[in-house]
Design a protein around this motif. Structure first.
Motif, PDB file in Angstrom:
ATOM      1  N   GLU A 160       0.830  -1.137   0.003  1.00 29.68           N
ATOM      2  CA  GLU A 160       0.032  -0.031  -0.032  1.00 29.68           C
ATOM      3  C   GLU A 160       0.921   1.129  -0.055  1.00 29.68           C
ATOM      4  N   MET A 161       1.897   1.347   0.825  1.00 35.44           N
ATOM      5  CA  MET A 161       2.676   2.175   0.597  1.00 35.44           C
ATOM      6  C   MET A 161       3.380   2.683  -0.415  1.00 35.44           C
ATOM      7  N   ASP A 162       3.953   1.692  -0.973  1.00 35.86           N
ATOM      8  CA  ASP A 162       4.596   1.723  -2.475  1.00 35.86           C
ATOM      9  C   ASP A 162       3.389   2.220  -3.525  1.00 35.86           C
ATOM     10  N   ASN A 163       2.208   1.636  -3.568  1.00 34.39           N
ATOM     11  CA  ASN A 163       1.331   2.075  -4.235  1.00 34.39           C
ATOM     12  C   ASN A 163       1.129   3.679  -4.048  1.00 34.39           C
ATOM     13  N   ARG A 164       0.945   4.001  -2.871  1.00 35.22           N
ATOM     14  CA  ARG A 164       0.888   5.458  -2.684  1.00 35.22           C
ATOM     15  C   ARG A 164       1.821   6.326  -3.068  1.00 35.22           C
ATOM     16  N   PHE A 165       2.944   5.996  -2.876  1.00 41.52           N
ATOM     17  CA  PHE A 165       4.150   6.649  -3.309  1.00 41.52           C
ATOM     18  C   PHE A 165       4.255   6.574  -4.815  1.00 41.52           C
ATOM     19  N   GLY A 166       3.737   5.478  -5.501  1.00 43.46           N
ATOM     20  CA  GLY A 166       3.876   5.774  -6.874  1.00 43.46           C
ATOM     21  C   GLY A 166       2.819   6.405  -7.416  1.00 43.46           C
ATOM     22  N   THR A 167       1.805   6.484  -6.941  1.00 47.87           N
ATOM     23  CA  THR A 167       0.662   7.364  -7.458  1.00 47.87           C
ATOM     24  C   THR A 167       1.068   9.016  -7.183  1.00 47.87           C
ATOM     25  N   ARG A 168       1.743   9.094  -6.159  1.00 49.82           N
ATOM     26  CA  ARG A 168       2.064  10.601  -5.961  1.00 49.82           C
ATOM     27  C   ARG A 168       3.212  11.124  -6.916  1.00 49.82           C
ATOM     28  N   THR A 169       4.187  10.054  -7.215  1.00 52.33           N
ATOM     29  CA  THR A 169       5.199  10.529  -8.484  1.00 52.33           C
ATOM     30  C   THR A 169       4.689  10.516  -9.619  1.00 52.33           C
ATOM     31  N   GLN A 170       3.709   9.775  -9.920  1.00 54.31           N
ATOM     32  CA  GLN A 170       3.179   9.773 -11.415  1.00 54.31           C
ATOM     33  C   GLN A 170       2.402  11.204 -11.507  1.00 54.31           C
ATOM     34  N   VAL A 171       1.778  11.717 -10.582  1.00 56.66           N
ATOM     35  CA  VAL A 171       1.102  12.956 -10.902  1.00 56.66           C
ATOM     36  C   VAL A 171       1.887  13.962 -10.936  1.00 56.66           C
ATOM     37  N   ASN A 172       3.328  14.078 -10.336  1.00 51.33           N
ATOM     38  CA  ASN A 172       4.072  15.177 -10.296  1.00 51.33           C
ATOM     39  C   ASN A 172       4.734  15.227 -11.424  1.00 51.33           C
TER      40      ASN A 172
END
Length: 82
Positions: free
Chosen positions: A70-82
């Motif tokens: 879950e943490m990896d998924n959250r981190f991955g979605t944050r970096t994709q938005v930026n």
């Protein structure tokens, strides 16, 4: 050659083969049986405790991996938005 004799010359005894059961006291036999049953139940209890601990540790590992995912998924979605 006689039917009761083997090739080596020994006489065969007619009837059942193998050891004859020893004349043992019935009480002693029952006590041995009870003791064996107690030991079997103790081994079974230990085996179930071990398996329960193993399942518990695997469940904890699964929870930890899910949290990490879950943490990896959250981190991955944050970096994709930026």
């Amino acid at each position: 050659m006689d039917e009761n004799k083997m090739v080596t010359g020994k006489v065969k005894k007619p009837g059942k083969r193998g050891r004859k059961p020893a004349k043992i006291d019935l009480k002693a036999k029952l006590e041995r049986s009870r003791q064996s049953a107690r030991e079997c139940r103790a081994r079974k209890k230990l085996r179930y405790q071990y398996l329960e601990e193993l399942v518990s540790s695997k469940e904890r590992a699964i929870c930890a991996l899910r949290e990490e995912l879950e943490m990896d998924n959250r981190f991955g979605t944050r970096t994709q938005v930026n």
